[in-house]
Design a protein around this motif. Structure first.
Motif, PDB file in Angstrom:
ATOM      1  N   PHE B  54       0.818  -1.228   0.000  1.00 19.11           N
ATOM      2  CA  PHE B  54       0.000   0.000   0.000  1.00 19.11           C
ATOM      3  C   PHE B  54       0.843   1.266   0.000  1.00 19.11           C
ATOM      4  O   PHE B  54       0.441   2.284   0.540  1.00 19.11           O
ATOM      5  CB  PHE B  54      -0.930   0.049   1.214  1.00 19.11           C
ATOM      6  N   GLY B  55       2.040   1.224  -0.535  1.00 18.31           N
ATOM      7  CA  GLY B  55       2.868   2.432  -0.560  1.00 18.31           C
ATOM      8  C   GLY B  55       3.461   2.821   0.764  1.00 18.31           C
ATOM      9  O   GLY B  55       3.862   3.950   0.961  1.00 18.31           O
ATOM     10  N   LEU B  56       3.562   1.866   1.691  1.00 15.63           N
ATOM     11  CA  LEU B  56       4.107   2.205   3.016  1.00 15.63           C
ATOM     12  C   LEU B  56       5.587   2.577   2.964  1.00 15.63           C
ATOM     13  O   LEU B  56       6.113   3.132   3.921  1.00 15.63           O
ATOM     14  CB  LEU B  56       3.931   1.026   3.974  1.00 15.63           C
ATOM     15  N   PHE B  57       6.274   2.287   1.854  1.00 21.03           N
ATOM     16  CA  PHE B  57       7.684   2.666   1.746  1.00 21.03           C
ATOM     17  C   PHE B  57       7.855   4.093   1.259  1.00 21.03           C
ATOM     18  O   PHE B  57       8.957   4.584   1.161  1.00 21.03           O
ATOM     19  CB  PHE B  57       8.420   1.710   0.815  1.00 21.03           C
ATOM     20  N   GLN B  58       6.743   4.750   0.932  1.00 25.34           N
ATOM     21  CA  GLN B  58       6.812   6.125   0.437  1.00 25.34           C
ATOM     22  C   GLN B  58       7.555   7.059   1.396  1.00 25.34           C
ATOM     23  O   GLN B  58       8.408   7.834   0.956  1.00 25.34           O
ATOM     24  CB  GLN B  58       5.396   6.634   0.178  1.00 25.34           C
ATOM     25  N   PRO B  59       7.266   7.015   2.731  1.00 20.47           N
ATOM     26  CA  PRO B  59       7.999   7.895   3.638  1.00 20.47           C
ATOM     27  C   PRO B  59       9.501   7.693   3.570  1.00 20.47           C
ATOM     28  O   PRO B  59      10.272   8.662   3.643  1.00 20.47           O
ATOM     29  CB  PRO B  59       7.483   7.497   5.026  1.00 20.47           C
ATOM     30  N   ILE B  60       9.938   6.429   3.382  1.00 23.05           N
ATOM     31  CA  ILE B  60      11.384   6.174   3.302  1.00 23.05           C
ATOM     32  C   ILE B  60      11.950   6.832   2.055  1.00 23.05           C
ATOM     33  O   ILE B  60      12.996   7.492   2.092  1.00 23.05           O
ATOM     34  CB  ILE B  60      11.639   4.656   3.295  1.00 23.05           C
ATOM     35  N   ALA B  61      11.212   6.691   0.938  1.00 22.45           N
ATOM     36  CA  ALA B  61      11.661   7.321  -0.304  1.00 22.45           C
ATOM     37  C   ALA B  61      11.737   8.839  -0.140  1.00 22.45           C
ATOM     38  O   ALA B  61      12.708   9.484  -0.560  1.00 22.45           O
ATOM     39  CB  ALA B  61      10.703   6.957  -1.438  1.00 22.45           C
ATOM     40  N   ASP B  62      10.726   9.411   0.525  1.00 20.52           N
ATOM     41  CA  ASP B  62      10.718  10.854   0.766  1.00 20.52           C
ATOM     42  C   ASP B  62      11.926  11.269   1.591  1.00 20.52           C
ATOM     43  O   ASP B  62      12.603  12.258   1.279  1.00 20.52           O
ATOM     44  CB  ASP B  62       9.454  11.251   1.532  1.00 20.52           C
ATOM     45  N   ALA B  63      12.202  10.488   2.647  1.00 15.97           N
ATOM     46  CA  ALA B  63      13.314  10.841   3.538  1.00 15.97           C
ATOM     47  C   ALA B  63      14.631  10.789   2.782  1.00 15.97           C
ATOM     48  O   ALA B  63      15.463  11.691   2.900  1.00 15.97           O
ATOM     49  CB  ALA B  63      13.347   9.892   4.729  1.00 15.97           C
TER      50      ALA B  63
END
Lengths: 160, 359
Positions: B54-63
């Motif tokens: 569900f895109g939970l890795f998005q915050p890591i990509a943002d960081a």
């Protein structure tokens, strides 16, 4: 103060609307997740590269040149499409056709897609029904401009 | 002595990791919730080895993106102040976590450990003070960038804070009149007792108007959309125009951290903190008869879980509000603060006082 209170009431209404959307969509997305086949509920997103929207029947897509039964292009190099084209992206050079009934044929027929605006006037203008825009190919992106210039061979090949 | 320091250090590490993890998840919640509210799907492409979740890795990509961006300091700015501003902003937001209780005391051996980083008897005042100091990050950031728009953003921030901070404080006066202490754990404990024998004495039941004012003022405190005048994306780009990379990321994170802390504060002050209705240290005792006796560890877990669930609910509500309302205009915000919230909190104080005298 009374006016601000009325505003606050409206704010609560707004919150109610978004919350309703949220929970209804969450419900349908959950149903989708556990395997129910619900198409148009939950979200309107079409996840493009995997899912594609069906192209309309009259959609104007990439051009193609139709051929006669013997395989030669139907074009008689009458220059009508070249004349009508508003973005001047068609270039034709004519030569003599050995068949006296046809007389002319194109030696060069170039459509520069980087200029084409897909108006479809060339298709309307063609008296021989040689040019059509019904290939349903819409993913035309390229990494350099030379690849966007379609010559006669390429346009005929699309048709096959 | 050494053990005490160790316990405090562990509590700080746990508290901060709780906060930062929740912040990361909240950025994901922000994207997803806005999408679902608007009938979309939201960010779901960030993946690790093809695993999307569900895109939970998005915050890591943002960081990662934030960290590897160039950290640019404008040549005519005040370098020291420009650098320190985001840290100030972030620090004063995070430090308020110290006073918030996550659960009741636990006893290991002979040691009594409070599930709260620091137990101070001025907890509530401390939190209000730190929230007010947080605005210095914005003002300094706006001024040190040496840019008209950032300065405007900083000034707007100041004007906004004097409009709602008074209401924020006044809305709590009613609570202070009722509750026996300013220490947040005592406040939560008091909310465990029952009104008329069956209603939990939560702040929202005793002080509905105070809760309402506090929630609105708290939304203003987070500087997010209905009250995002310091930022004002569409007109002045705001106090962080001249920031890039992780310094901008810190300002961004401050917003999310403040959302979590306001949620935690609303939970603690008005929704019984870690209290579960009818749950006492030895299990459930329902007012209509019937007891369920529980192990004290299960009770502690239930309490911490209850606190977290309430915080999650208020985070959800604040994000929902952010994606529902358009922005207030400058004068409308002033009107709301001075002409509605402050008079309403006075009404609240007088009403509470009257009831306390009469009853």
């Amino acid at each position: 103060m009374i006016k601000s209170l009325v505003f606050l009431l409206e704010f609560l209404k707004g919150l109610w609307i978004t919350a309703k959307h949220f929970w209804i969509n969450i419900f349908f997305n959950f149903l989708k997740l556990i395997g129910f086949n619900i198409r148009d509920r939950g979200s309107v997103t079409i996840q493009y590269p995997e899912e594609k929207k069906e192209i309309a029947r009259r959609h104007r897509s990439l051009h193609r040149i139709l051929t006669r039964e013997d395989g030669s292009p139907r074009c008689v190099a009458c220059m009508l499409c070249m004349t009508v084209c508003p973005s001047e992206c068609i270039y034709i050079e004519a030569e003599e056709d050995p068949n006296p009934e046809i007389q002319k044929r194109p030696s060069k027929f170039i459509i520069d897609l980087s200029r084409c605006c897909f108006c479809g006037f060339c298709v309307e203008a063609c008296p021989e029904d040689a040019l059509r825009m019904d290939t349903n190919i819409v993913e035309l992106g390229e990494y350099n401009r030379e690849k966007l210039i379609y010559d006669l061979n390429r346009l005929v090949r699309i048709s096959k | 002595m050494f053990l005490d320091i160790l316990i405090i250090a562990i509590k700080i590490i746990l508290g901060i990791s709780w906060l930062l993890t929740l912040t990361l998840i909240l950025t994901w919640v922000e994207r997803k919730e806005s999408a679902v509210v608007q009938d979309r799907i939201g960010a779901n492409r960030a993946s690790i080895l093809g695993l999307r979740v569900f895109g939970l890795f998005q915050p890591i990509a943002d960081a990662i993106k934030m960290m590897f961006k160039e950290d640019f300091v404008p040549p005519f700015s005040n370098r020291f102040l420009h650098t320190i501003a985001p840290f100030l902003s972030f620090f004063f937001a995070v430090i308020t976590l110290a006073a918030i209780p996550f659960g009741d005391e636990i006893t290991i051996g002979s040691k009594v450990i409070a599930l709260q980083i620091v137990r101070m008897n001025v907890g509530l005042v401390f939190i209000l003070a730190m929230f007010s100091l947080g605005i210095y990050g914005i003002i300094i950031g706006g001024w040190a960038s040496n840019n008209k728009y950032t300065l405007l953003g900083g000034m707007r921030g100041t004007a906004q804070i004097i409009s709602y901070e008074i209401a924020l404080g006044l809305s709590l006066i009613g609570l202070i009149m009722i509750y026996p202490s300013l220490e947040l754990n005592e406040i939560v404990k008091y909310q465990g007792s029952l009104l008329f024998g069956f209603i939990p004495k939560w702040g929202v039941i005793l002080q509905p108007l105070g809760f309402f004012i506090f929630l609105i003022a708290g939304m203003a405190e987070t500087k997010r959309v209905p009250f995002d005048l310091p930022e004002g994306e569409s007109e002045i780009i705001g106090f962080y125009t001249e920031y890039s990379g992780m310094k901008f990321g810190l300002f961004m994170m401050t917003d999310f951290v403040e959302v979590i802390l306001i949620s935690a504060l609303v939970t603690t002050l008005f929704f019984g903190g870690w209290q579960v209705p009818y749950l006492y240290p030895d299990g459930f005792h329902f007012p209509w008869g019937g007891n369920i006796l529980l192990n004290k560890w299960i009770v502690t877990v239930l309490q911490v879980l209850s606190f977290n669930l309430k915080v999650a609910f208020f985070c959800w509500l604040l994000v929902l509000a952010r994606w529902t309302f358009p922005r207030y205009r400058y004068d409308q915000l002033m009107n709301l603060g001075w002409k509605l919230l402050i008079p309403m909190s006075f009404v609240n104080i007088i009403g509470t006082g009257l009831i306390l005298i009469l009853v």
